[in-house]
Write an enzyme that holds these catalytic residues in place. Structure first.
Site, PDB file in Angstrom:
ATOM      1  N   GLU A 175       0.836  -1.213   0.000  1.00  0.00           N
ATOM      2  CA  GLU A 175       0.000   0.000   0.000  1.00  0.00           C
ATOM      3  C   GLU A 175       0.868   1.260   0.000  1.00  0.00           C
ATOM      4  O   GLU A 175       0.491   2.281  -0.587  1.00  0.00           O
ATOM      5  CB  GLU A 175      -0.936   0.008   1.215  1.00  0.00           C
ATOM      6  CG  GLU A 175      -2.006  -1.081   1.196  1.00  0.00           C
ATOM      7  CD  GLU A 175      -3.177  -0.801   0.251  1.00  0.00           C
ATOM      8  OE1 GLU A 175      -3.166   0.221  -0.461  1.00  0.00           O
ATOM      9  OE2 GLU A 175      -4.103  -1.644   0.225  1.00  0.00           O
TER      10      GLU A 175
ATOM     11  N   HIS B  35      -0.030   7.331  -6.202  1.00  0.00           N
ATOM     12  CA  HIS B  35      -1.269   8.117  -6.122  1.00  0.00           C
ATOM     13  C   HIS B  35      -1.013   9.537  -5.635  1.00  0.00           C
ATOM     14  O   HIS B  35      -1.768  10.446  -5.975  1.00  0.00           O
ATOM     15  CB  HIS B  35      -2.293   7.389  -5.254  1.00  0.00           C
ATOM     16  CG  HIS B  35      -2.893   6.192  -5.939  1.00  0.00           C
ATOM     17  ND1 HIS B  35      -4.239   6.031  -6.142  1.00  0.00           N
ATOM     18  CD2 HIS B  35      -2.304   5.114  -6.511  1.00  0.00           C
ATOM     19  CE1 HIS B  35      -4.460   4.900  -6.790  1.00  0.00           C
ATOM     20  NE2 HIS B  35      -3.297   4.318  -7.019  1.00  0.00           N
ATOM     21  N   ASP B  36       0.038   9.743  -4.847  1.00  0.00           N
ATOM     22  CA  ASP B  36       0.393  11.120  -4.498  1.00  0.00           C
ATOM     23  C   ASP B  36       1.028  11.821  -5.700  1.00  0.00           C
ATOM     24  O   ASP B  36       0.638  12.935  -6.061  1.00  0.00           O
ATOM     25  CB  ASP B  36       1.352  11.150  -3.304  1.00  0.00           C
ATOM     26  CG  ASP B  36       1.584  12.578  -2.806  1.00  0.00           C
ATOM     27  OD1 ASP B  36       0.661  13.409  -2.901  1.00  0.00           O
ATOM     28  OD2 ASP B  36       2.712  12.864  -2.338  1.00  0.00           O
TER      29      ASP B  36
ATOM     30  N   HIS C 150       3.056  -3.990  -9.938  1.00  0.00           N
ATOM     31  CA  HIS C 150       1.951  -4.921  -9.718  1.00  0.00           C
ATOM     32  C   HIS C 150       2.441  -6.356  -9.513  1.00  0.00           C
ATOM     33  O   HIS C 150       1.633  -7.258  -9.310  1.00  0.00           O
ATOM     34  CB  HIS C 150       0.936  -4.823 -10.866  1.00  0.00           C
ATOM     35  CG  HIS C 150       0.083  -3.581 -10.796  1.00  0.00           C
ATOM     36  ND1 HIS C 150      -0.897  -3.282 -11.728  1.00  0.00           N
ATOM     37  CD2 HIS C 150       0.047  -2.571  -9.896  1.00  0.00           C
ATOM     38  CE1 HIS C 150      -1.485  -2.131 -11.398  1.00  0.00           C
ATOM     39  NE2 HIS C 150      -0.926  -1.675 -10.295  1.00  0.00           N
TER      40      HIS C 150
ATOM     41  N   ASP D 253      -0.351 -11.376  -9.232  1.00  0.00           N
ATOM     42  CA  ASP D 253       0.430 -12.520  -9.727  1.00  0.00           C
ATOM     43  C   ASP D 253       0.539 -13.532  -8.596  1.00  0.00           C
ATOM     44  O   ASP D 253       0.054 -13.299  -7.486  1.00  0.00           O
ATOM     45  CB  ASP D 253       1.786 -12.078 -10.324  1.00  0.00           C
ATOM     46  CG  ASP D 253       2.860 -11.746  -9.298  1.00  0.00           C
ATOM     47  OD1 ASP D 253       2.601 -11.826  -8.073  1.00  0.00           O
ATOM     48  OD2 ASP D 253       3.991 -11.402  -9.710  1.00  0.00           O
TER      49      ASP D 253
ATOM     50  N   THR E 278       3.044 -14.488  -6.969  1.00  0.00           N
ATOM     51  CA  THR E 278       4.145 -14.245  -6.022  1.00  0.00           C
ATOM     52  C   THR E 278       4.124 -12.794  -5.522  1.00  0.00           C
ATOM     53  O   THR E 278       5.040 -12.022  -5.814  1.00  0.00           O
ATOM     54  CB  THR E 278       5.500 -14.516  -6.714  1.00  0.00           C
ATOM     55  OG1 THR E 278       5.550 -13.712  -7.920  1.00  0.00           O
ATOM     56  CG2 THR E 278       5.680 -15.981  -7.052  1.00  0.00           C
TER      57      THR E 278
ATOM     58  N   ASP F 263       9.355 -10.307  -8.891  1.00  0.00           N
ATOM     59  CA  ASP F 263       9.838 -11.168  -9.969  1.00  0.00           C
ATOM     60  C   ASP F 263       9.014 -10.868 -11.223  1.00  0.00           C
ATOM     61  O   ASP F 263       8.210  -9.930 -11.230  1.00  0.00           O
ATOM     62  CB  ASP F 263       9.705 -12.643  -9.564  1.00  0.00           C
ATOM     63  CG  ASP F 263       8.265 -13.011  -9.223  1.00  0.00           C
ATOM     64  OD1 ASP F 263       7.358 -12.157  -9.409  1.00  0.00           O
ATOM     65  OD2 ASP F 263       8.030 -14.138  -8.773  1.00  0.00           O
TER      66      ASP F 263
END
Ligand code: HEM
Ligand code: CA
Ligand code: CA
Ligand code: MN
Length: 337
Positions: free
Chosen positions: A46, A53-54, A175, A193, A195, A200
């Site tokens: 997060e 996002h900032d 992501h 994903d 992992t 990775d």
């Protein structure tokens, strides 16, 4: 080369610039008390999302950017649709900003870089120090949505910081250490994903596989079918993986963590100073810990193979990968989401 270091007033640490000394206490505090002792978990994920996002909240006039506005003007910005869920990490970070003598803009980027260093395979991000307090809230509709078109996403990144399509793809390496709590609210913590605790290239492999199922309910805005139980796929990631402008760059990261590291680090260095005058900033990158290394190779999840790839890059075949042994498995959610 010999780098001169200065002794810090704490009597323990040395830094390349005396202005960086105050950051040691911040780093130790957040590693212990925000990132659960140095994990690549929910708060780290997060905090990395929050750096974006900032920063991306910047108009084409250059006002705003990586300035901490999302903390100071939380009551405005966290109500923007694209910022859904960001209030939780803003509220978790606020006490640390209040406790330490640091601006919210510096804190967001510092916390993002320190937290990310807990993820095996991550590059050590740059950290420049010296963002003044924010002046105003970001305008709405500056943060891309997962249901936006590729046209609109690429245009927004150009508008915000002249990012190329290649840099956009590089930024989406993030992501690989990520999950969604609100895209399908019935299954919070569902990763992108298999992992989510490792930086990775599985994200780039798995987003190229044919989507076959919804991990929770169907019909959510910004979600398309994923190839694995327990994994969620954003419409935006799916389309960027298949668009002629971005597909070859997307595929280029498959089984190439060193390229992910170099390109993500470079793109994040741009993102982290959007709207800032770098001439007024001090390089405190030596405060960012060296991340654990990752030495695995990319694989197809059990039960899947090259025949399940939706080839989108027209000029280069998909890399040859082996398939994980055993029957098809389900991806576990990220705890604490
Ligand atoms: C096309 C641009 C992007 C779109 C549309 C997008 C969209 C999303 C969405 C919908 C989520 C799930 C939020 C939730 O439901 O909890 C998410 C999570 C995340 N995003 Fe992005 N994103 C984009 C780019 C980026 C970039 C540039 C970064 C780089 C820092 C980033 C980092 C993350 C992280 C780390 C998470 C996971 C948060 C968690 O696991 O708690 N994203 N993104
Ligand atoms: Ca901002
Ligand atoms: Ca991963
Ligand atoms: Mn989350």
């Amino acid at each position: 080369a010999i780098t001169r270091r200065v002794a810090c007033p704490d009597g323990v640490n040395t830094a390349t610039n005396a202005a960086c000394c105050s950051l040691f206490a911040v780093r130790d505090d957040i590693q212990q008390n925000l990132f659960d002792g140095g994990e690549c978990g929910e708060e780290t994920h997060e905090s990395l999302r929050l750096t974006f996002h900032d920063a991306i909240g910047i108009g084409s006039n250059g006002g705003g950017g990586a300035d901490g506005s999302i903390i100071v003007f939380e009551s405005i910005e966290t109500n923007f649709h694209a910022n859904i869920g960001v209030d939780e990490i803003v509220d978790a970070q606020k006490p640390f900003v209040a406790k330490h003598n640091i601006t919210p803009g510096d804190f967001i980027q510092f916390a993002g870089a320190v937290g990310f260093s807990n993820c095996p395979g991550a590059p050590r991000l740059e950290f420049l120090f010296g963002r003044p307090p924010p002046i105003a809230a970001a305008p709405d509709l500056t943060v891309p949505e997962p249901f936006d078109t590729v046209d609109s996403i690429l245009a927004r990144f150009v508008d915000a910081g002249n990012f190329s399509p290649q840099e956009v793809v590089a930024l989406l390496s993030s992501h690989s250490v990520a999950a969604a709590d609100h895209v399908d609210p019935t299954i919070p913590g569902t990763p992108f994903d298999s992992t989510p605790f490792v930086f990775d290239s599985q994200f780039f492999v798995e987003t190229q596989l044919r989507g076959t199922l919804f991990p929770g309910t169907g019909g959510n805005q910004g979600e398309v079918e994923s190839p694995l139980q327990g994994e969620i796929r954003l419409q935006s990631d799916s389309e960027l993986a298949r668009d002629s402008r971005t597909a070859c760059e997307w595929q280029s990261f498959v089984n190439n963590v060193p390229k992910m590291q170099i390109d993500f680090k470079a793109a994040m260095a741009k993102l982290a100073v959007l709207g800032q005058n770098v001439n007024n900033m001090v390089d405190c990158s030596d405060l960012i810990p060296e991340p654990p290394t990752f030495s695995g190779t990319a694989t197809f999840p059990a039960g899947l193979n090259n025949g399940d790839i939706e080839q989108a890059c027209a000029t280069t075949p998909f890399p040859t990968l082996s398939t994980d042994p055993g029957p098809a498995t389900s991806v576990a959610p990220v705890p604490g989401s």
